[in-house]
Design an enzyme around this catalytic site. Structure first.
Site, PDB file in Angstrom:
ATOM      1  N   ASP A  16      24.589 -27.938  10.425  1.00  0.00           N
ATOM      2  CA  ASP A  16      24.224 -27.194  11.441  1.00  0.00           C
ATOM      3  C   ASP A  16      24.119 -27.922  12.805  1.00  0.00           C
ATOM      4  O   ASP A  16      23.726 -29.291  12.828  1.00  0.00           O
ATOM      5  CB  ASP A  16      22.590 -26.569  11.325  1.00  0.00           C
ATOM      6  CG  ASP A  16      22.561 -25.310  12.026  1.00  0.00           C
ATOM      7  OD1 ASP A  16      23.428 -24.832  12.399  1.00  0.00           O
ATOM      8  OD2 ASP A  16      21.221 -25.037  12.183  1.00  0.00           O
ATOM      9  N   ASN A  64      27.930 -15.805   8.384  1.00  0.00           N
ATOM     10  CA  ASN A  64      28.486 -16.211   9.494  1.00  0.00           C
ATOM     11  C   ASN A  64      29.617 -15.346  10.217  1.00  0.00           C
ATOM     12  O   ASN A  64      30.257 -15.475  11.199  1.00  0.00           O
ATOM     13  CB  ASN A  64      28.930 -17.770   9.294  1.00  0.00           C
ATOM     14  CG  ASN A  64      27.894 -18.810   9.515  1.00  0.00           C
ATOM     15  OD1 ASN A  64      28.051 -19.810   8.782  1.00  0.00           O
ATOM     16  ND2 ASN A  64      27.116 -18.765  10.251  1.00  0.00           N
TER      17      ASN A  64
HETATM   18  C1  IPE Z   1      23.751 -22.152   8.097  1.00  0.00           C
HETATM   19  O1  IPE Z   1      23.763 -22.346   9.457  1.00  0.00           O
HETATM   20  C2  IPE Z   1      25.173 -22.082   7.750  1.00  0.00           C
HETATM   21  C3  IPE Z   1      26.166 -23.286   7.852  1.00  0.00           C
HETATM   22  C4  IPE Z   1      25.803 -24.234   8.329  1.00  0.00           C
HETATM   23  C5  IPE Z   1      27.334 -23.251   7.386  1.00  0.00           C
HETATM   24  P1  IPE Z   1      23.556 -21.101  10.384  1.00  0.00           P
HETATM   25  O2  IPE Z   1      23.498 -21.872  11.897  1.00  0.00           O
HETATM   26  O3  IPE Z   1      24.279 -19.916  10.128  1.00  0.00           O
HETATM   27  O4  IPE Z   1      21.938 -20.803  10.028  1.00  0.00           O
HETATM   28  P2  IPE Z   1      20.889 -20.077  10.901  1.00  0.00           P
HETATM   29  O5  IPE Z   1      21.509 -18.610  11.310  1.00  0.00           O
HETATM   30  O6  IPE Z   1      20.495 -20.794  12.093  1.00  0.00           O
HETATM   31  O7  IPE Z   1      19.646 -19.676   9.731  1.00  0.00           O
HETATM   32  C1  IPE Z   2      27.274 -24.887  11.953  1.00  0.00           C
HETATM   33  O1  IPE Z   2      26.932 -25.069  13.209  1.00  0.00           O
HETATM   34  C2  IPE Z   2      28.245 -24.410  11.792  1.00  0.00           C
HETATM   35  C3  IPE Z   2      28.490 -23.160  11.177  1.00  0.00           C
HETATM   36  C4  IPE Z   2      27.520 -22.345  10.855  1.00  0.00           C
HETATM   37  C5  IPE Z   2      29.825 -22.473  10.923  1.00  0.00           C
HETATM   38  P1  IPE Z   2      26.501 -23.762  14.449  1.00  0.00           P
HETATM   39  O2  IPE Z   2      27.959 -23.072  14.737  1.00  0.00           O
HETATM   40  O3  IPE Z   2      25.568 -22.966  13.578  1.00  0.00           O
HETATM   41  O4  IPE Z   2      25.720 -24.608  15.269  1.00  0.00           O
HETATM   42  P2  IPE Z   2      24.581 -24.069  16.265  1.00  0.00           P
HETATM   43  O5  IPE Z   2      23.430 -23.866  15.137  1.00  0.00           O
HETATM   44  O6  IPE Z   2      24.734 -22.860  16.938  1.00  0.00           O
HETATM   45  O7  IPE Z   2      24.131 -25.022  17.113  1.00  0.00           O
HETATM   46 MG    MG Z   3      23.550 -22.711  13.448  1.00  0.00          MG
END
Ligand code: IPE
Ligand code: IPE
Ligand code: MG
Length: 240
Positions: A16, A64
């Site tokens: 993340d 996602n």
């Molecule tokens: C969790 O991250 C999913 C992945 C890293 C693939 P998210 O960014 O989707 O989680 P939330 O929305 O902050 O809980």
């Molecule tokens: C994790 O990084 C990757 C996926 C969930 C695909 P994020 O895209 O959630 O990054 P932040 O949380 O917005 O920084």
């Molecule tokens: Mg995220």
């Protein structure tokens, strides 16, 4: 001094912070995902050198899909690119010996990506050095619902009695069938939640989080997480 735990057999990582990493640099979110994919590769290699047996990565959740079509498409393109490259780099994979599995629902994923996933899984099926689970279109609740459905079908067919349903049987109906539960779950980017990641399997996992964003995550961060794990007191419900 308290005895330390040995090396975790199974480490699970929530990758993340890609978006925030890019935003900090005035770049599109996609650039964060690109950098995150590079870090994935580096951490795989390092963990394998350390002797970790199972490494799971959360790459794309069932939630996602809520993101903009533009971001989802960019993530799918990156995945496509990496899968194709995994095939090309089969030699590297041979050396590293990763047995790769994709955990998550194949339905809803672009057909060409599903085909590539199947090929990568098949070609790596005899590798033994380290198991790598890539969780794509993965949701812990979705996984449990699917397992429940599988067991219900067996009951309906008359091959299983409801009273014979055990934790073990349900575990064996999950994507992770046959694998040990994660010992350590790592979440970078400063969030303190599981976000639907391996919720059944992580019942007794040790949790480690840090402010570092995934694209900045280094082998030294993995060392820190493992060290913290080794100093935890795992009780599994026992009295001390
Ligand atoms: C969790 O991250 C999913 C992945 C890293 C693939 P998210 O960014 O989707 O989680 P939330 O929305 O902050 O809980
Ligand atoms: C994790 O990084 C990757 C996926 C969930 C695909 P994020 O895209 O959630 O990054 P932040 O949380 O917005 O920084
Ligand atoms: Mg995220």
């Amino acid at each position: 001094m308290r005895e330390t735990n040995s090396l975790p057999r199974h480490i699970a990582v929530i990758m993340d912070g890609n978006g925030r990493w890019a935003k900090k640099r005035g770049l599109p979110r996609t650039e964060g995902h690109k950098q995150g994919a590079e870090v994935f590769r580096r951490i795989c290699r390092y963990a394998s050198d350390l002797g970790i047996e199972y490494l799971s990565f959360y790459a794309f959740s069932t939630e996602n899909w809520k993101r903009s079509a533009q971001e989802v498409d960019a993530i799918m393109d990156l995945l496509r690119h990496y899968l194709a490259e995994m095939e090309e780099r089969e030699d590297e994979n041979k050396e590293g010996g990763y047995r790769i599995r994709f955990l998550g629902a194949r339905e809803g994923m672009p057909q060409d990506i599903v085909r590539l996933m199947d090929e990568v899984e098949e070609r790596s099926a005899d590798k033994t050095r380290m198991f790598v689970n890539l969780c794509v279109n993965y949701g812990g609740r979705d996984e449990i619902v699917r397992a429940a459905r599988t067991l219900a079908e067996r009951v309906q067919a008359g091959t299983l009695q409801p009273q014979d349903i055990t934790e073990r049987l349900l575990s064996d109906a999950l994507y992770t069938a046959g694998q040990p539960d994660p010992d350590l779950v790592i979440r970078p980017s400063g969030e303190f939640r599981l976000s639907n990641f391996l919720i059944w399997q992580s019942a007794y996992a040790e949790f480690w989080y840090d402010d570092v964003l995934w694209p900045d995550f280094t082998p030294a961060d993995l060392d820190r997480a493992i060290e913290a794990y080794q100093n935890r007191d795992r009780r599994f419900g026992n009295a001390k």
